[in-house]
Design a protein around this motif. Structure first.
Motif, PDB file in Angstrom:
ATOM      1  N   ASP A  95       9.568  -1.070  36.442  1.00  0.00           N
ATOM      2  CA  ASP A  95      10.973  -1.754  36.518  1.00  0.00           C
ATOM      3  C   ASP A  95      11.452  -0.486  35.680  1.00  0.00           C
ATOM      4  O   ASP A  95      12.417   0.258  35.510  1.00  0.00           O
ATOM      5  CB  ASP A  95      11.678  -2.208  36.591  1.00  0.00           C
ATOM      6  CG  ASP A  95      10.833  -3.923  36.966  1.00  0.00           C
ATOM      7  OD1 ASP A  95      11.051  -3.200  38.707  1.00  0.00           O
ATOM      8  OD2 ASP A  95       9.896  -5.060  37.519  1.00  0.00           O
ATOM      9  N   GLU A  96      11.235  -0.024  34.596  1.00  0.00           N
ATOM     10  CA  GLU A  96      11.462  -0.071  33.555  1.00  0.00           C
ATOM     11  C   GLU A  96      11.371   1.630  34.120  1.00  0.00           C
ATOM     12  O   GLU A  96      12.753   2.950  33.388  1.00  0.00           O
ATOM     13  CB  GLU A  96      10.373   0.416  32.450  1.00  0.00           C
ATOM     14  CG  GLU A  96      11.585   0.927  30.911  1.00  0.00           C
ATOM     15  CD  GLU A  96       9.617   1.036  29.443  1.00  0.00           C
ATOM     16  OE1 GLU A  96      10.445   1.333  29.499  1.00  0.00           O
ATOM     17  OE2 GLU A  96       9.254   0.048  30.264  1.00  0.00           O
ATOM     18  N   VAL A  97      10.300   2.321  34.336  1.00  0.00           N
ATOM     19  CA  VAL A  97      10.736   4.140  35.383  1.00  0.00           C
ATOM     20  C   VAL A  97      11.863   4.574  36.120  1.00  0.00           C
ATOM     21  O   VAL A  97      12.583   5.166  36.000  1.00  0.00           O
ATOM     22  CB  VAL A  97       9.337   4.647  35.378  1.00  0.00           C
ATOM     23  CG1 VAL A  97       8.884   3.966  37.021  1.00  0.00           C
ATOM     24  CG2 VAL A  97       9.615   5.943  35.514  1.00  0.00           C
ATOM     25  N   GLU A  98      11.863   3.415  36.826  1.00  0.00           N
ATOM     26  CA  GLU A  98      13.459   3.308  37.685  1.00  0.00           C
ATOM     27  C   GLU A  98      14.407   4.004  37.087  1.00  0.00           C
ATOM     28  O   GLU A  98      15.458   4.337  38.142  1.00  0.00           O
ATOM     29  CB  GLU A  98      13.132   2.406  39.551  1.00  0.00           C
ATOM     30  CG  GLU A  98      11.800   2.297  39.882  1.00  0.00           C
ATOM     31  CD  GLU A  98      11.720   1.764  41.455  1.00  0.00           C
ATOM     32  OE1 GLU A  98      12.043   1.041  41.790  1.00  0.00           O
ATOM     33  OE2 GLU A  98      12.570  -0.168  40.861  1.00  0.00           O
ATOM     34  N   THR A  99      14.526   3.257  35.889  1.00  0.00           N
ATOM     35  CA  THR A  99      16.170   3.323  35.164  1.00  0.00           C
ATOM     36  C   THR A  99      15.821   4.468  34.772  1.00  0.00           C
ATOM     37  O   THR A  99      16.717   5.049  33.847  1.00  0.00           O
ATOM     38  CB  THR A  99      16.274   2.316  33.698  1.00  0.00           C
ATOM     39  OG1 THR A  99      14.938   2.530  32.706  1.00  0.00           O
ATOM     40  CG2 THR A  99      15.568   0.686  34.897  1.00  0.00           C
ATOM     41  N   LEU A 100      15.039   5.413  34.260  1.00  0.00           N
ATOM     42  CA  LEU A 100      14.793   6.610  33.658  1.00  0.00           C
ATOM     43  C   LEU A 100      14.671   7.602  34.895  1.00  0.00           C
ATOM     44  O   LEU A 100      15.855   8.432  33.959  1.00  0.00           O
ATOM     45  CB  LEU A 100      14.141   6.788  32.748  1.00  0.00           C
ATOM     46  CG  LEU A 100      13.409   6.075  32.229  1.00  0.00           C
ATOM     47  CD1 LEU A 100      11.796   5.476  31.838  1.00  0.00           C
ATOM     48  CD2 LEU A 100      14.164   6.263  30.856  1.00  0.00           C
ATOM     49  N   THR A 101      15.041   7.626  36.060  1.00  0.00           N
ATOM     50  CA  THR A 101      14.825   8.929  37.630  1.00  0.00           C
ATOM     51  C   THR A 101      16.148   8.184  38.413  1.00  0.00           C
ATOM     52  O   THR A 101      15.079   6.966  38.400  1.00  0.00           O
ATOM     53  CB  THR A 101      13.819   9.488  37.266  1.00  0.00           C
ATOM     54  OG1 THR A 101      13.486  11.056  38.350  1.00  0.00           O
ATOM     55  CG2 THR A 101      12.573   8.804  37.469  1.00  0.00           C
ATOM     56  N   GLY A 102      15.372   9.330  39.156  1.00  0.00           N
ATOM     57  CA  GLY A 102      16.336   8.855  40.387  1.00  0.00           C
ATOM     58  C   GLY A 102      15.927   9.627  41.468  1.00  0.00           C
ATOM     59  O   GLY A 102      15.758  10.061  42.805  1.00  0.00           O
ATOM     60  N   ASN A 103      14.194  10.883  40.836  1.00  0.00           N
ATOM     61  CA  ASN A 103      13.907  11.764  41.758  1.00  0.00           C
ATOM     62  C   ASN A 103      13.302  10.805  42.446  1.00  0.00           C
ATOM     63  O   ASN A 103      12.296   9.530  43.120  1.00  0.00           O
ATOM     64  CB  ASN A 103      12.845  12.463  40.586  1.00  0.00           C
ATOM     65  CG  ASN A 103      12.032  13.358  41.335  1.00  0.00           C
ATOM     66  OD1 ASN A 103      11.380  12.917  42.618  1.00  0.00           O
ATOM     67  ND2 ASN A 103      11.952  14.753  40.703  1.00  0.00           N
ATOM     68  N   VAL A 104      13.346  11.863  44.205  1.00  0.00           N
ATOM     69  CA  VAL A 104      12.932  10.914  45.210  1.00  0.00           C
ATOM     70  C   VAL A 104      11.549  10.453  45.507  1.00  0.00           C
ATOM     71  O   VAL A 104      10.853   9.588  45.849  1.00  0.00           O
ATOM     72  CB  VAL A 104      13.414  11.279  46.531  1.00  0.00           C
ATOM     73  CG1 VAL A 104      12.707  10.500  48.441  1.00  0.00           C
ATOM     74  CG2 VAL A 104      15.119  11.625  46.568  1.00  0.00           C
ATOM     75  N   ARG A 105      10.629  12.046  45.071  1.00  0.00           N
ATOM     76  CA  ARG A 105       9.511  11.907  45.038  1.00  0.00           C
ATOM     77  C   ARG A 105       8.768  10.425  43.953  1.00  0.00           C
ATOM     78  O   ARG A 105       7.515   9.306  43.933  1.00  0.00           O
ATOM     79  CB  ARG A 105       9.116  12.937  44.589  1.00  0.00           C
ATOM     80  CG  ARG A 105       9.197  13.872  45.793  1.00  0.00           C
ATOM     81  CD  ARG A 105       8.932  14.935  44.829  1.00  0.00           C
ATOM     82  NE  ARG A 105       7.280  15.906  44.907  1.00  0.00           N
ATOM     83  CZ  ARG A 105       7.042  16.860  43.998  1.00  0.00           C
ATOM     84  NH1 ARG A 105       8.038  17.397  43.996  1.00  0.00           N
ATOM     85  NH2 ARG A 105       6.119  16.428  43.788  1.00  0.00           N
ATOM     86  N   VAL A 106       8.980  10.297  42.993  1.00  0.00           N
ATOM     87  CA  VAL A 106       9.230   9.600  41.993  1.00  0.00           C
ATOM     88  C   VAL A 106       9.828   8.008  42.222  1.00  0.00           C
ATOM     89  O   VAL A 106       8.258   6.848  42.244  1.00  0.00           O
ATOM     90  CB  VAL A 106       9.641  10.012  40.671  1.00  0.00           C
ATOM     91  CG1 VAL A 106       9.196   8.630  39.666  1.00  0.00           C
ATOM     92  CG2 VAL A 106       9.287  11.245  39.754  1.00  0.00           C
TER      93      VAL A 106
END
Length: 277
Positions: free
Chosen positions: A226-237
């Motif tokens: 959940d936390e990393v999703e708040t840091l980036t909108g990179n589609v691959r990530v």
């Protein structure tokens, strides 16, 4: 007295009696668990051409390798990791029926210096599932790992899961050159927070820089995703995160959920890593 006549090289040690017995019992327990699941053993030479490792990762730290010159002048090394398994897959398994399940139990060697307690020689046991991918394959190989660890009698272990695509996508978005990318990777792997901040400073406020600076701290339960999703909108990530969620759910349903930790700071040095780690 010449101390080199009575001591072992730095990073190595003798094993006697009960220590040998404990090592072999553990090794055999892992072997049995893997062979019961259809994995067959392979053994690679203790000495390989340097090119095998340089091709896998041109940025590999050569200072950690024990180098040997053969009679024709070619540079060889005592294997510092299990990269030769990839060589076997690329050159010896062309006609094999896929998927291939193999395992290895062999020594790896590193050049160590200073009194840091680092081992220069240790036994590494691992398994490979070659020629299959996707959720079923990842669940298969991870289930083998859980079975092998349980067979040794371990009762308080955790397996850390990461995904190679996360770092690769972010470093590509960052636009760093090869040398900077490798320096950033090592700082993330070593959890060197201050030095990582310094290395990322030239990239300013780029979203990828912010996400990369957080990677060493992204460790814990499923909430880390959940936390990393708040840091980036990179589609691959985001795709890698979604896959880790599905894999965690599958493993949780198989009864392994309490054994899993998420570690997005897993950024191994070999370029050929893809998918989960």
């Amino acid at each position: 007295m010449n101390r080199f006549r009575i001591s072992t090289p730095e990073g190595t040690r003798d094993l006697l009696f009960s220590s040998c017995r404990a090592l072999r019992q553990t090794e055999n327990a892992v072997r049995d668990a893997l062979e019961e699941r259809g994995y067959s053993e392979v053994i690679t030479p203790a000495v390989e051409y340097f090119d095998v490792f340089a091709q896998a990762n041109p940025e590999l730290d050569q200072d950690q390798m024990l180098k040997i010159i053969d009679k024709s002048g070619r540079i060889c090394v005592a294997r510092p990791n299990t990269t030769p398994i990839a060589r076997i897959a690329a050159t010896r398994l062309d006609d094999a029926a896929l998927p291939v399940r193999l395992y290895y139990s062999q020594k790896v060697f590193r050049s160590v210096s200073g009194d840091h307690g680092h081992k220069g020689e240790f036994l590494q046991v691992g398994a490979e599932l070659i020629g299959a991918d996707g959720l079923a394959a990842d669940k298969d190989i991870l289930s083998a790992a859980f079975a092998a660890l349980s067979r040794t009698g371990a009762d308080n272990f955790r397996i850390e899961l990461g995904h190679a695509e996360i770092y690769k996508a972010l470093i590509e978005e960052l636009g760093a050159d090869a040398a900077s990318s490798e320096a950033i990777r090592r700082l993330i792997e070593n959890k060197s927070f201050a030095a990582l901040g310094d290395a990322l400073q030239p990239f300013g406020s780029k979203p990828a820089a912010k996400a990369l600076s957080a990677m060493p701290q992204l460790f814990g339960g499923i909430e880390v995703l959940d936390e990393v999703e708040t840091l980036t909108g990179n589609v691959r990530v985001l795709g890698a995160i979604a896959y880790l969620r599905r894999l965690y759910q599958a493993l949780d349903e198989a009864g392994y959920g309490d054994r899993i930790m998420i570690d997005l700071g897993l950024v191994h040095e070999m370029d050929y890593y893809t998918g989960i780690m």
